[in-house]
Structures are given as structure tokens and as C-alpha cells.
Motif scaffolding. Sequence first.
Motif, mmCIF file in Angstrom:
data_model
loop_
_atom_site.group_PDB
_atom_site.id
_atom_site.type_symbol
_atom_site.label_atom_id
_atom_site.label_comp_id
_atom_site.label_asym_id
_atom_site.label_seq_id
_atom_site.Cartn_x
_atom_site.Cartn_y
_atom_site.Cartn_z
ATOM 1 N N CYS A 45 0.837 -1.201 0.000
ATOM 2 C CA CYS A 45 0.000 0.000 0.000
ATOM 3 C C CYS A 45 0.870 1.248 0.000
ATOM 4 O O CYS A 45 1.705 1.422 0.884
ATOM 5 N N CYS A 48 -0.634 3.710 3.203
ATOM 6 C CA CYS A 48 -0.352 3.459 4.615
ATOM 7 C C CYS A 48 0.817 2.505 4.837
ATOM 8 O O CYS A 48 1.218 2.271 5.967
ATOM 9 N N THR A 50 1.110 -0.787 4.257
ATOM 10 C CA THR A 50 0.826 -2.171 4.611
ATOM 11 C C THR A 50 1.217 -3.124 3.485
ATOM 12 O O THR A 50 0.987 -2.832 2.314
ATOM 13 N N CYS A 63 -6.445 -2.344 -0.311
ATOM 14 C CA CYS A 63 -5.740 -2.458 0.958
ATOM 15 C C CYS A 63 -6.733 -2.807 2.072
ATOM 16 O O CYS A 63 -7.774 -2.168 2.193
ATOM 17 N N VAL A 65 -6.399 -2.310 5.177
ATOM 18 C CA VAL A 65 -6.338 -1.335 6.275
ATOM 19 C C VAL A 65 -7.049 -0.035 5.904
ATOM 20 O O VAL A 65 -7.946 0.427 6.605
ATOM 21 N N CYS A 66 -6.678 0.558 4.756
ATOM 22 C CA CYS A 66 -7.246 1.867 4.419
ATOM 23 C C CYS A 66 -8.137 1.824 3.181
ATOM 24 O O CYS A 66 -8.796 2.813 2.866
#
Length: 75
Positions: A45, A48, A50, A63, A65-66
Motif C-alpha cells: 500500500c 499506509c 501495509t 488495501c 487497512v485503508c
Amino acid sequence: MLDLSTFFALLVGGSLFGIAALWLYYDRRDHHYYDLLRQRHAFHCVKCGTLYSLRQHEEVGKCPVCGFQNQRLKF
Ligand SMILES: [Zn+2]
């Protein structure tokens, strides 16, 4: 009626054939399994940072996470 040597020849031949068939079956199954594992693509990513992997064929992956859409990593 079968004589004893024909009976044993069939028994040994049948067992060998059975082992060969099982061996081929598991060999092919493992190849298929590892092919599936290899199809996991790595993504990094850019938003962020990741690192994650997804089992899909697309060139972009979301992603976890975001939610940013990232390009697939190429090695
Ligand atoms: Zn992200």
C-alpha cells in the motif's frame, strides 16, 4: 479356474497399478495445490505502507487497512 501363478501375477500387477494410480493422483493434486498458493499476489500500500497478499488475478488490490487500490508488486 485360475492357477496360482496367474492369480499372484494379477494380484501383484493390480497392486502396482493401484499404487501407481494413487501416486499419480496425489502428485497431480499437490501440483494443483501449490499452483493455487503461487497465485497469491503481493501488494504494497502506497498510502499506509501495509504489505498484504490477495488470491486474485487482477492487477490492482484493495488495501485491507485503508481501502486504497494498489498495483500488484512485480518481482
Ligand atoms: Zn493502505
